[in-house]
Design an enzyme around this catalytic site. Sequence first.
Site, mmCIF file in Angstrom:
data_model
loop_
_atom_site.group_PDB
_atom_site.id
_atom_site.type_symbol
_atom_site.label_atom_id
_atom_site.label_comp_id
_atom_site.label_asym_id
_atom_site.label_seq_id
_atom_site.Cartn_x
_atom_site.Cartn_y
_atom_site.Cartn_z
ATOM 1 N N SER A 123 0.806 -1.231 0.000
ATOM 2 C CA SER A 123 0.000 0.000 0.000
ATOM 3 C C SER A 123 0.829 1.266 0.000
ATOM 4 O O SER A 123 0.424 2.280 0.565
ATOM 5 C CB SER A 123 -0.956 0.022 1.203
ATOM 6 N N ARG A 124 2.005 1.213 -0.570
ATOM 7 C CA ARG A 124 2.897 2.383 -0.693
ATOM 8 C C ARG A 124 3.378 2.907 0.663
ATOM 9 O O ARG A 124 3.836 4.047 0.767
ATOM 10 C CB ARG A 124 2.222 3.530 -1.481
#
Length: 214
Positions: free
Chosen positions: A192-193
């Site tokens: 999710s970055r």
Amino acid sequence: MDLHELRRNYDQQTLNPGNLRSDPIQQFREWFEHARATDSASWFEPNAMTMSTADQRGRVSSRILLLKAVSEEGFTFFSNYQSDKARQLVENNQASLLFFWPHVERQVRIEGTVVRTDAQTSDEYFAGRPRGSQIGAVVSRQSAILPSRDKLEADAADLEKQYADKLIPRPDFWGGYLLTPVRVEFWQGRPSRLHDRFLYTRDGDCWQVVRLSP
Ligand SMILES: Cc1cc2nc3c(=O)[nH]c(=O)nc-3n(C[C@H](O)[C@H](O)[C@H](O)COP(=O)(O)O)c2cc1C
């Protein structure tokens, strides 16, 4: 061409203060060896790096080079001393090196100042290169306009004849550079970055490490 849906989630590993070395050179070596050991694809060159330079007016330029040594002093690579990058380095000796090892979802960013290595280092490296690479280095006026491929090949053939059964000396327009790092950042891709980033900055003889927001 729609690139919007081209994305991957990174979930292989984590990076945290517990698995970070206090010296970024040690940390680099560890990551480099891991990158090398974990990908055997024939095209993979773990020592291929993007090197960026900028001239006095701020024109920035990047290209791939091969890292040839790492020591406590820094990162060594070899090139032509009359190339575009060489001219930029004369005007501005600050440069960056960037490694991307996609199979382990890692990036390393290195910034520092660049000087030429001593002649002996360049001589030794040049002497150990394959003969074809030596000829290539001598005949290439790297980054200059070349009238034709035929000219390059004819120059290489002439040189081969001229040095038949003789050692090819290193030309003085070709040799090593040493980048002494002042900032080194290790980036580990996370889901999710929410990636892990740690930045080392030089503080006298020591290194300070901070975690950066992804
Ligand atoms: C995989 C790869 C490795 C390369 N290694 C080197 C290298 O070690 N030294 C070098 O001078 N150029 C190397 N090159 C060529 C450079 O990317 C670049 O074309 C050349 O150095 C001229 O750059 P300049 O015009 O910005 O000076 C390599 C290119 C690739 C794709």
